[in-house]
Design a protein around this motif. Structure first.
Motif, PDB file in Angstrom:
ATOM      1  N   PHE A  23       1.891   1.873  -3.413  1.00  0.00           N
ATOM      2  CA  PHE A  23       0.787   2.476  -4.177  1.00  0.00           C
ATOM      3  C   PHE A  23       0.664   3.968  -3.863  1.00  0.00           C
ATOM      4  CE2 PHE A  23      -3.627   3.871  -3.899  1.00  0.00           C
ATOM      5  CZ  PHE A  23      -3.986   3.789  -5.236  1.00  0.00           C
ATOM      6  N   THR A  24       0.738   4.293  -2.577  1.00  0.00           N
ATOM      7  CA  THR A  24       0.591   5.685  -2.152  1.00  0.00           C
ATOM      8  C   THR A  24       1.690   6.557  -2.756  1.00  0.00           C
ATOM      9  OG1 THR A  24      -0.343   4.934  -0.097  1.00  0.00           O
ATOM     10  CG2 THR A  24       0.471   7.202  -0.155  1.00  0.00           C
ATOM     11  N   VAL A  48       1.451  15.054 -12.915  1.00  0.00           N
ATOM     12  CA  VAL A  48       0.346  15.546 -13.747  1.00  0.00           C
ATOM     13  C   VAL A  48       0.122  17.032 -13.480  1.00  0.00           C
ATOM     14  CG1 VAL A  48      -2.166  15.450 -14.071  1.00  0.00           C
ATOM     15  CG2 VAL A  48      -0.825  13.335 -13.991  1.00  0.00           C
ATOM     16  N   SER A  49       0.137  17.391 -12.197  1.00  0.00           N
ATOM     17  CA  SER A  49      -0.094  18.788 -11.834  1.00  0.00           C
ATOM     18  C   SER A  49       0.968  19.697 -12.429  1.00  0.00           C
ATOM     19  CB  SER A  49      -0.104  18.951 -10.308  1.00  0.00           C
ATOM     20  OG  SER A  49      -1.160  18.226  -9.757  1.00  0.00           O
ATOM     21  N   LEU A  66      -3.641   7.884   5.127  1.00  0.00           N
ATOM     22  CA  LEU A  66      -3.883   8.338   3.749  1.00  0.00           C
ATOM     23  C   LEU A  66      -5.375   8.585   3.517  1.00  0.00           C
ATOM     24  CD1 LEU A  66      -2.799   8.822   0.850  1.00  0.00           C
ATOM     25  CD2 LEU A  66      -3.251   6.402   0.416  1.00  0.00           C
ATOM     26  N   TRP A 120       0.968   7.074  -6.309  1.00  0.00           N
ATOM     27  CA  TRP A 120      -0.202   7.938  -6.504  1.00  0.00           C
ATOM     28  C   TRP A 120       0.185   9.408  -6.331  1.00  0.00           C
ATOM     29  CZ3 TRP A 120      -3.555  11.598  -5.138  1.00  0.00           C
ATOM     30  CH2 TRP A 120      -4.835  11.545  -5.728  1.00  0.00           C
ATOM     31  N   ILE A 121       0.883   9.663  -5.235  1.00  0.00           N
ATOM     32  CA  ILE A 121       1.274  11.047  -4.964  1.00  0.00           C
ATOM     33  C   ILE A 121       2.246  11.554  -6.025  1.00  0.00           C
ATOM     34  CG2 ILE A 121       2.532  12.527  -3.337  1.00  0.00           C
ATOM     35  CD1 ILE A 121       1.256  10.928  -1.085  1.00  0.00           C
ATOM     36  N   MET A 167       0.818  -1.207   0.000  1.00  0.00           N
ATOM     37  CA  MET A 167       0.000   0.000   0.000  1.00  0.00           C
ATOM     38  C   MET A 167       0.854   1.260   0.000  1.00  0.00           C
ATOM     39  SD  MET A 167      -3.167   0.618  -0.048  1.00  0.00           S
ATOM     40  CE  MET A 167      -3.776   2.233  -0.421  1.00  0.00           C
ATOM     41  N   LYS A 168       1.976   1.167   0.742  1.00  0.00           N
ATOM     42  CA  LYS A 168       2.870   2.317   0.773  1.00  0.00           C
ATOM     43  C   LYS A 168       3.392   2.619  -0.625  1.00  0.00           C
ATOM     44  CE  LYS A 168       4.578   2.599   5.475  1.00  0.00           C
ATOM     45  NZ  LYS A 168       5.711   2.378   6.370  1.00  0.00           N
ATOM     46  N   LEU A 201       0.296  12.299  -9.125  1.00  0.00           N
ATOM     47  CA  LEU A 201      -0.481  13.536  -9.000  1.00  0.00           C
ATOM     48  C   LEU A 201       0.404  14.757  -9.167  1.00  0.00           C
ATOM     49  CD1 LEU A 201      -3.305  14.716  -8.284  1.00  0.00           C
ATOM     50  CD2 LEU A 201      -2.515  14.803  -5.917  1.00  0.00           C
ATOM     51  N   PHE A 230      -4.493  23.771  -9.150  1.00  0.00           N
ATOM     52  CA  PHE A 230      -3.541  22.837  -8.560  1.00  0.00           C
ATOM     53  C   PHE A 230      -3.199  23.333  -7.166  1.00  0.00           C
ATOM     54  CE2 PHE A 230      -2.812  23.340 -13.065  1.00  0.00           C
ATOM     55  CZ  PHE A 230      -2.965  22.045 -13.535  1.00  0.00           C
TER      56      PHE A 230
END
Lengths: 501, 423
Positions: free
Chosen positions: A4-5, A15-16, B272, A8-9, A1-2, A12, B369
């Protein structure tokens, strides 16, 4: 999960950052005018309308909305320069300014503006010269020196170096496009004086016109756009006061109409003149509102309150002063003689002058007969209501003078239709506006042929909106004729620009 | 007491500006800013008073927070089309949008709170001699709301946790400034209206949170319209008295729109949190901007027929309802105990149609953003920081009602800082 996190971050953030970085700022492309001339040089030739005169003055805030300036803007000709004059501008009598927006009361601002962009190193592109006539273009008859703003406008980039003709300025520019709107002044000289001053002889007009356009075309064959001449019957200067006066007289019992001093004419069908042997004649009250029968000029306004006044009444001094000045300008008496002249002497001098004019027109024998029957001037009679104290000819065009103006204008326009690459029918535009106003889907309500709407306060010169309408008509013709795609002026973005005091 | 109220009010009378969808400001909390306001199903901070009052009942003891978002907008105009693409730039300004919240648990499952914030604002200033000066020079709107609220956790029905909350929205202060040139006359004049809120205006907000499992919270919240009336001096400068009398008072009514939010908060792992909010704005209530004068203005007689009378200066607005999608993520104790980081992204549709689009509010569809962080200095005190960047889609308008067409490019930077306190 870590794991994945973290992904994910990280995703993000990436992309930003990538979206953040790609800011929209695309090149703005303006519509192609399709004129197919790189860096076009445009020159405007004309009179006070071309110069951008409004409210009887030439000043920057009006010049910016003159049709040549708007046309240059729509064609995106950045090199176009005008002789800009600071407010309140140049004016022989002072700019007309509104002092009361509700009653439309006005005053004259006697201050004079200054040229704000002198020493530009070359002639201006807007060569509109107030009072210009066709003869000024080539200046073969040395008429240009009569125009007070000649050194200011027709110069080599400096008022100290006036050019000897308008054409000289045009030639220096080697233009790709010339708009040419001269000729109105050749008729306006006549109409604005109630028929007292002459119009340009049609034959002479034709010769000057052909020479002028030939001279332009010989430069490097620029696109030459010529505009014809509107009718005097389609401008408020001539049409506004008559209906008001008609209504005013209708309210006065026993007054059949206005008695107006007349000009003597021999019949001349070539220019539409009928014979007139009357020194004064009655214009019936209803006819004062009919632009085919009579046009009472805007300059008459100051004298309307004096109607019915006699020599011993208040206000007579203004009438007397008018006639004295009239005789001075006609060269009959000097300024000094005018100052000491009694009322009786003035009456006699005007009577003699009228007989002399009759003699000039019909000969001495006829004049002798006329003199025996002519009662002459008598200021004890009511002003404007008697043949012996008539309303001055200078403020009224009678049916005969309207006919002359109309016929000669048509002759001029027929000649204008023969020259240039594009002929813009301003005569029709002004007539259409008089009848229907000017409407457009984007406009909330139609603009009218009235002072304060399409015309400025002087009743002769178009307002900012009037200039925009003229510009759009020219654009229409150029687009049609040259296959161009110049965008029209959006009238919603044109301010009224009314001078206020 | 009155002096205290005045002092308190003065602290929060600030110029606010954002070219959000319409003139809404969604930056009511620095902590929420970090997640771009995707906060309506998040019930762990006292600013839930604004985002969803149902969240209040999750807060025990005493909570308080205060902060400010600093907005630096910039806009460029190129035009007027179709004959020019000359560029004009809005005057640089920085506005401060404050916020403060406090809550107190009355008893288990019942918490009361109060919030003070500025939910609507607008500030644009163009150069005085710019080409669009008869459209807009200076436009500014400020607001200050007080929002007492209460949150309650319903008894356990065996289907998960259900919280409800409601609050009273009180618009207690507001100022409006409108100025533009009047170019119909030579020399040009100008018109300026400086008004303030006549009297407090009221609305309400209410919300619900449903937490079926520890992993998931669903939220819904609604904020009602608030109709405000401003009045003040209407000044016509450098214009003839006969057409534009002096000493005129003007007033205008402005309806702040309603909104509702549907939110989904997911906690897939310890520390999270993800949240996605769908936000709907009822901007269609803003159909016109009308300034009513206390006497006839004779010069208005000649204005277009969308003027209602010589006592009213009116322009259609015809805004449309819009939506926003806001998504945020938060990770607690990342790398360092007490450190929480956040990020967010949002998409926002403009409510302003091309027809009534003008430089008073040069908005456009936009992407936002954000990044944010909280550091717990002590178990009671933490410091919040956030940063938002708003990227406006380039907007080319060729069909405005007034014919003032052109291309607008805008962006905004919004840093923020605040503190949170709990006992």
């Amino acid at each position: 999960m870590k794991l994945f996190t973290k992904y994910w971050i990280t995703g993000l953030v990436l992309v930003s950052v990538s979206l953040w970085g790609c800011e929209d700022y695309s090149e703005v492309t303006l519509p192609d005018t399709q004129l197919n001339i790189e860096d076009i040089t445009y020159v405007a030739v004309g009179n006070s309308i071309t110069a951008g005169m409004q409210h009887d003055a030439l000043y920057q805030q009006a010049q910016e909305y003159a049709y040549p300036a708007l046309l240059a803007r729509q064609m995106r000709v950045e090199s176009f320069e005008q002789p800009l004059i600071s407010s309140p501008g140049k004016s022989s009598r002072g700019r007309i300014e509104v002092t009361n927006l509700q009653t439309l009361q006005t005053t004259r601002n006697p201050n004079q503006g200054d040229l704000v962009n002198a020493n530009i190193g070359h002639p201006y592109h807007n060569l509109g010269l107030p009072d210009a006539e066709l003869s000024d273009y080539l200046n073969n008859q040395n008429t240009l020196s009569n125009r007070s703003l000649h050194p200011l406008i027709i110069n080599n980039g400096n008022p100290q170096q006036p050019l000897s003709s308008i054409h000289e300025a045009v030639a220096q520019h080697e233009p790709d496009l010339v708009t040419f709107w001269l000729g109105s002044g050749d008729m306006l000289n006549y109409t604005s004086s109630g028929g007292l001053r002459p119009f340009t002889d049609p034959q002479s007009f034709a010769t000057q016109l052909n020479q002028s356009i030939t001279a332009i075309e010989s430069l490097d064959d620029p696109i030459t756009v010529v505009m014809n001449i509107p009718s005097i019957q389609s401008i408020p200067f001539a049409t506004r006061v008559g209906p008001t006066l008609s209504n005013m007289l209708q309210a006065q019992q026993g007054v059949p109409g206005l008695v107006v001093q007349k000009t003597f004419y021999q019949e001349n069908q070539a220019i539409g003149a009928s014979e007139n042997r009357q020194p004064a004649a009655l214009i019936d009250t209803p006819d004062l509102a009919n632009p085919d029968s009579a046009l009472v000029l805007l300059t008459a306004q100051d004298f309307l309150p004096l109607l019915g006044t006699t020599a011993n009444q208040q206000g007579f001094q203004a009438i007397k002063s008018y006639w004295l000045n009239f005789l001075v300008e006609a060269g009959v008496i000097t300024q000094n003689e005018a100052q000491g002249m009694s009322t009786d002497q003035l009456e006699q001098t005007l009577t003699d002058f009228t007989i002399a004019q009759y003699e000039d027109t019909f000969g001495s024998v006829a004049a002798t007969q006329f003199a025996q029957q002519y009662p002459g001037f008598e200021f004890d009679q009511p002003f404007g209501f008697s043949g012996q104290n008539p309303f001055p000819n200078q403020f009224v065009l009678d049916a005969n003078e309207i006919s002359i103006s109309s016929t000669v204008t048509d002759i001029y326009n027929a000649q204008i239709a023969q020259v240039g690459d594009v002929q813009v029918d301003m005569h029709k535009l002004f007539d259409d506006i008089l009848k229907n106003g000017y409407n457009h889907p984007t406009l909330d309500k139609p603009l009218t042929a009235n002072i304060g709407s399409l015309f400025s306060l002087d009743g002769v010169h178009p307002s900012n909106h009037g200039q925009a309408v003229i510009t759009n008509k020219i654009i229409e013709y150029i687009n049609d004729s040259e296959g161009a795609d110049i965008p029209k002026v959006d009238l919603r973005q044109i301010p009224r620009g009314i001078p206020v005091n | 007491m009155r002096k205290l109220l005045l002092l308190f009010t003065a602290l929060f009378i600030v110029n606010t500006s954002a070219k959000a969808g319409g003139f809404a400001l969604y930056e009511a909390s620095i902590r929420a800013n970090g997640m771009l306001g995707a906060f309506s199903a998040y019930a762990d901070h006292v600013s839930t008073i604004y985002y969803n009052p149902a969240g209040l009942s999750s807060l025990d003891g005493f909570h308080a927070s205060a902060g400010a978002t600093f907005i630096s907008p910039s806009s460029k105009f190129r035009g007027p089309l179709p004959h020019s693409k000359k560029e004009y730039e809005m005057v640089d300004q920085t506005f401060t949008v404050p916020n403060a919240f406090a809550s107190y648990q009355i008893k288990d499952g019942l918490t009361a709170g109060i919030g003070v914030y500025a939910p609507f604002g607008l500030g644009t200033k163009w150069p005085e001699n710019w080409v669009g000066r008869d459209e807009a020079v200076h436009t500014e709107l400020t607001s200050l709301f007080i929002n007492p609220s209460i949150g309650y956790t319903l008894p356990d029905f065996g289907i998960g946790k259900i919280q409800v909350g409601a609050g009273l929205q009180m618009a207690v202060h507001g100022e409006v400034t409108l100025s533009r040139a009047v170019t119909d006359f030579v020399p040009e004049g100008d018109f300026r209206l400086e008004g303030s809120l006549d009297e407090p205006a009221y609305g309400y907000n209410a919300g619900i949170l449903y937490t079926p499992t520890d992993l998931l919270t669903i939220g819904f919240t609604y904020r009602s319209e608030v109709e405000t009336k401003y009045s003040g001096n209407a000044m016509f400068s450098n214009l003839p008295e006969s057409g534009f009398p002096s000493g005129v008072n003007g007033s205008t009514t402005l309806t702040f729109p309603s909104s509702w939010v549907a939110a989904l908060n997911v906690r897939p792992a310890e520390n999270l949190t993800f949240e996605v909010d769908y936000l709907h704005w009822g901007w269609s209530s803003y159909d016109k901007l009308a300034i009513q004068f206390d006497r006839n203005i004779p010069a208005f007689e000649d204005l277009p027929t969308y003027q209602q009378s010589t006592q009213t200066l009116s322009r259609p607005r015809d805004y449309k309802d819009t939506w926003q999608i806001r998504a945020g993520v938060e990770y607690q104790n990342i790398g360092l105990p007490g450190l929480t980081v956040r990020g967010g992204i949002a998409f926002d549709n403009t409510p302003v149609p091309d027809k009534t689009y003008d430089p008073t509010l040069p908005g456009a569809d936009r992407t936002l953003f954000s990044a944010g962080a909280t550091y717990a200095v002590t178990p009671q005190l933490s410091v919040d920081v956030s940063y938002i960047y708003i990227r406006f889609k380039e907007r080319k308008n060729t069909s405005s009602m007034t014919g003032f067409d052109g291309v607008y490019n805008s962006k905004s930077h919004l840093p923020g800082i605040g503190v949170s306190f709990k006992l």
